[in-house]
Structure formats: structure tokens, C-alpha cells
Design a protein around this motif. Structure first.
Motif, PDB file in Angstrom:
ATOM      1  N   PHE A 159     -36.232   2.947   4.836  1.00 42.86           N
ATOM      2  CA  PHE A 159     -34.805   2.606   4.720  1.00 42.86           C
ATOM      3  C   PHE A 159     -34.377   2.081   6.076  1.00 42.86           C
ATOM      4  CE2 PHE A 159     -30.278   3.285   5.033  1.00 42.86           C
ATOM      5  CZ  PHE A 159     -29.775   3.082   3.755  1.00 42.86           C
ATOM      6  N   SER A 161     -31.362   0.087   8.291  1.00 43.86           N
ATOM      7  CA  SER A 161     -29.971  -0.348   8.323  1.00 43.86           C
ATOM      8  C   SER A 161     -29.638  -0.878   9.712  1.00 43.86           C
ATOM      9  CB  SER A 161     -29.047   0.828   7.971  1.00 43.86           C
ATOM     10  OG  SER A 161     -27.701   0.410   7.881  1.00 43.86           O
ATOM     11  N   VAL A 190     -35.959  -0.659   1.641  1.00 48.61           N
ATOM     12  CA  VAL A 190     -34.531  -0.877   1.408  1.00 48.61           C
ATOM     13  C   VAL A 190     -33.909  -1.303   2.738  1.00 48.61           C
ATOM     14  CG1 VAL A 190     -32.339   0.208   0.812  1.00 48.61           C
ATOM     15  CG2 VAL A 190     -34.405   0.812  -0.463  1.00 48.61           C
ATOM     16  N   GLN A 192     -30.325  -2.581   4.702  1.00 50.65           N
ATOM     17  CA  GLN A 192     -28.865  -2.586   4.609  1.00 50.65           C
ATOM     18  C   GLN A 192     -28.322  -3.272   5.855  1.00 50.65           C
ATOM     19  OE1 GLN A 192     -26.574   0.980   5.664  1.00 50.65           O
ATOM     20  NE2 GLN A 192     -25.634   0.925   3.646  1.00 50.65           N
ATOM     21  N   ARG A 194     -24.818  -4.278   7.952  1.00 50.74           N
ATOM     22  CA  ARG A 194     -23.393  -4.027   8.110  1.00 50.74           C
ATOM     23  C   ARG A 194     -22.813  -5.056   9.070  1.00 50.74           C
ATOM     24  NH1 ARG A 194     -20.591  -1.521   4.640  1.00 50.74           N
ATOM     25  NH2 ARG A 194     -19.016  -1.459   6.294  1.00 50.74           N
ATOM     26  N   GLU A 210     -19.924   7.310   4.036  1.00 56.61           N
ATOM     27  CA  GLU A 210     -19.851   6.598   2.761  1.00 56.61           C
ATOM     28  C   GLU A 210     -20.765   5.372   2.728  1.00 56.61           C
ATOM     29  OE1 GLU A 210     -17.197   7.401   4.615  1.00 56.61           O
ATOM     30  OE2 GLU A 210     -16.351   9.054   3.441  1.00 56.61           O
ATOM     31  N   ASP A 214     -24.563   8.076   2.543  1.00 57.34           N
ATOM     32  CA  ASP A 214     -24.673   8.308   1.098  1.00 57.34           C
ATOM     33  C   ASP A 214     -25.804   7.473   0.491  1.00 57.34           C
ATOM     34  OD1 ASP A 214     -22.733  10.218   1.103  1.00 57.34           O
ATOM     35  OD2 ASP A 214     -21.146   8.955   0.251  1.00 57.34           O
ATOM     36  N   PRO A 215     -25.893   6.165   0.781  1.00 55.07           N
ATOM     37  CA  PRO A 215     -27.049   5.404   0.291  1.00 55.07           C
ATOM     38  C   PRO A 215     -28.374   5.926   0.847  1.00 55.07           C
ATOM     39  CG  PRO A 215     -25.312   3.911   0.978  1.00 55.07           C
ATOM     40  CD  PRO A 215     -24.897   5.279   1.422  1.00 55.07           C
ATOM     41  N   LEU A 216     -28.367   6.349   2.101  1.00 57.02           N
ATOM     42  CA  LEU A 216     -29.586   6.889   2.704  1.00 57.02           C
ATOM     43  C   LEU A 216     -30.043   8.148   1.966  1.00 57.02           C
ATOM     44  CD1 LEU A 216     -30.018   7.409   6.552  1.00 57.02           C
ATOM     45  CD2 LEU A 216     -30.680   9.177   4.938  1.00 57.02           C
ATOM     46  N   THR A 217     -29.095   9.040   1.660  1.00 54.17           N
ATOM     47  CA  THR A 217     -29.421  10.272   0.939  1.00 54.17           C
ATOM     48  C   THR A 217     -29.954   9.960  -0.456  1.00 54.17           C
ATOM     49  OG1 THR A 217     -27.709  11.475   2.154  1.00 54.17           O
ATOM     50  CG2 THR A 217     -28.520  12.479   0.128  1.00 54.17           C
ATOM     51  N   ALA A 218     -29.340   8.984  -1.114  1.00 53.13           N
ATOM     52  CA  ALA A 218     -29.829   8.583  -2.439  1.00 53.13           C
ATOM     53  C   ALA A 218     -31.255   8.056  -2.353  1.00 53.13           C
ATOM     54  CB  ALA A 218     -28.902   7.525  -3.018  1.00 53.13           C
ATOM     55  N   PHE A 219     -31.540   7.303  -1.299  1.00 52.81           N
ATOM     56  CA  PHE A 219     -32.908   6.793  -1.080  1.00 52.81           C
ATOM     57  C   PHE A 219     -33.890   7.948  -0.933  1.00 52.81           C
ATOM     58  CE2 PHE A 219     -36.050   6.005   2.273  1.00 52.81           C
ATOM     59  CZ  PHE A 219     -36.793   4.983   1.706  1.00 52.81           C
TER      60      PHE A 219
END
Length: 223
Positions: A159, A161, A190, A192, A194, A210, A214-219
Motif C-alpha cells: 500500500f 500513498s 494499491v 493512493q 493526495r 478518513e 481508513d483505506p489503509l486499514t481496509a487494505f
């Protein structure tokens, strides 16, 4: 078992995934005036040669170093965090005060020398001892070898970002890293981006939970 006793394969076997937030890999195009000035003027080396082996921003020697950097043309330390990280979009004074109560933590001066070498050279290479005999002793060659980025397994979940305003992890450097990962399994990487984030926003931005965590945790839950 000591860390040094692990082989590369053993270390990789301990990883289920990796998270790279505003990653520091390639740093040759870093735009931070404070960090670039320090690298180009060999200031970490000067500390080391002076017998200062721990870089502690609260230490007397490092305070003097920062004063020297801030006097150089083109470096404005009126807003030191911005000069170092880039213009963060989403910080508030309360969280910055809490952060500065505990951070930044000390690191070895030798670690900063290594980073400065990579800023100047634009390569991801091992530490240069500045002496052919020492390099030969450590690496079996007179120049430090490059890190082999292709050794990152293509199926390791990653992941990553990064932000446009980041002065430490510049977008151009991140794209070089992503180029190294172009053969990575599509469902295992993945990314991301910004548009508004600089370096510190990933750590303590008011919207970081947010938009990043949150996307990181979902990953992570998928791994």
C-alpha cells in the motif's frame, strides 16, 4: 536471533504486507530547502567529523547546525516545519504542539550521511565509506552497490500513498520507485495520491484518518 543473522529471504518470509506512506526511497529530487541544503553542504559529515554521532534536534550541536542552515541563501526557517516537509494542508496547532513534545526522535549521524549521499547521487545505494579500501572490505568493490529493487517479491501486498506537496518524498522520486514496481502483481499494489498532502499530513493531518488510514486499514484486512 540477532537481526543481522537473518538473510534477505528470512526477512521477506516474516512480512505479510508493507505500508509505504510518503515513502523515502529515491531522494535525488527532494525539494525541501532545509534537507537539500544540509545534504549539498555535507553538514551531516561535518557533525560526524566533529565527534557528534547522534543527531538529536534538541542537542546543542544540532541546534548550531540548524542555525547555520537557516542562514544560507534561499532557506527560510521562519516556518521550519514547512521548510522541511513542504506546505502541509491539514495540520492544526494543537496536534503540532503534541507532535513536537515527542518528536522528532534522534537518529545516528551516519544514517543522515547515508541519506545525504543518496540526495546528492540520486541513487538508492548502500552507504559510501568514502574510502575505496573500506568499501572493498564491506562490499567487495570500491564503490557502494545499488540496492536491488527487483528483489521485492511481485506478490508482496503493498500500500503506497504519496502527496503532491511533499518536499521530502517528491512525486518525481516516488514515480521512480513505482517504475521499479511496474511488474508488481496488479492486485497486490494499491497506490493512493493526495493532491493536497505534504509529508507531515500523513502523520498528523486532521483528515488523515478518513482519507489515508481508513483505506489503509481496509487494505490490511484483505491480507
Amino acid at each position: 536471533m540477532a537481526l543481522a543473522a537473518f538473510s534477505k529471504e528470512q526477512l521477506l518470509d516474516t512480512l505479510r504486507s508493507a505500508i509505504l506512506l510518503s515513502p523515502i526511497a529515491y531522494v535525488g529530487q527532494m525539494t525541501s530547502p532545509v534537507a537539500r541544503s544540509a545534504a549539498e553542504n555535507f553538514l551531516a559529515e561535518a557533525l560526524y567529523w566533529s565527534g557528534i554521532y547522534e543527531f538529536d534536534l534538541r542537542g546543542e550541536g544540532v541546534v548550531k547546525l540548524l542555525q547555520d542552515i537557516c542562514q544560507k541563501p534561499g532557506v527560510d526557517c521562519a516556518h521550519l516545519l514547512t521548510s522541511f516537509t513542504g506546505p502541509n494542508c491539514c495540520l492544526n496547532s494543537t496536534i503540532v504542539d503534541v507532535f513536537l513534545d515527542h518528536e522528532p526522535q534522534p537518529t545516528s549521524t551516519k544514517n543522515l550521511i547515508h541519506l545525504a549521499q543518496m540526495v546528492r547521487d540520486g541513487k538508492i545505494s548502500m552507504y559510501d565509506y568514502g574510502d575505496e579500501a573500506q568499501n572493498m572490505e564491506h562490499y567487495g568493490q570500491v564503490t557502494p552497490p545499488l540496492y536491488n529493487m527487483s528483489s521485492i517479491p511481485n506478490d508482496l501486498p503493498l500500500f503506497l500513498s504519496y502527496g503532491r506537496a511533499d518536499a521530502l518524498s517528491d512525486v518525481r522520486d516516488v514515480k521512480l520507485l513505482l517504475e521499479n514496481l511496474k511488474d508488481h502483481d496488479g492486485d497486490k499494489l494499491v497506490t493512493q495520491y493526495r493532491e493536497d498532502y505534504a509529508h507531515a499530513d500523513f502523520v498528523m493531518g486532521g483528515t488523515a484518518r478518513e482519507v489515508v488510514y481508513d483505506p489503509l486499514t481496509a487494505f490490511l484486512r484483505l491480507q
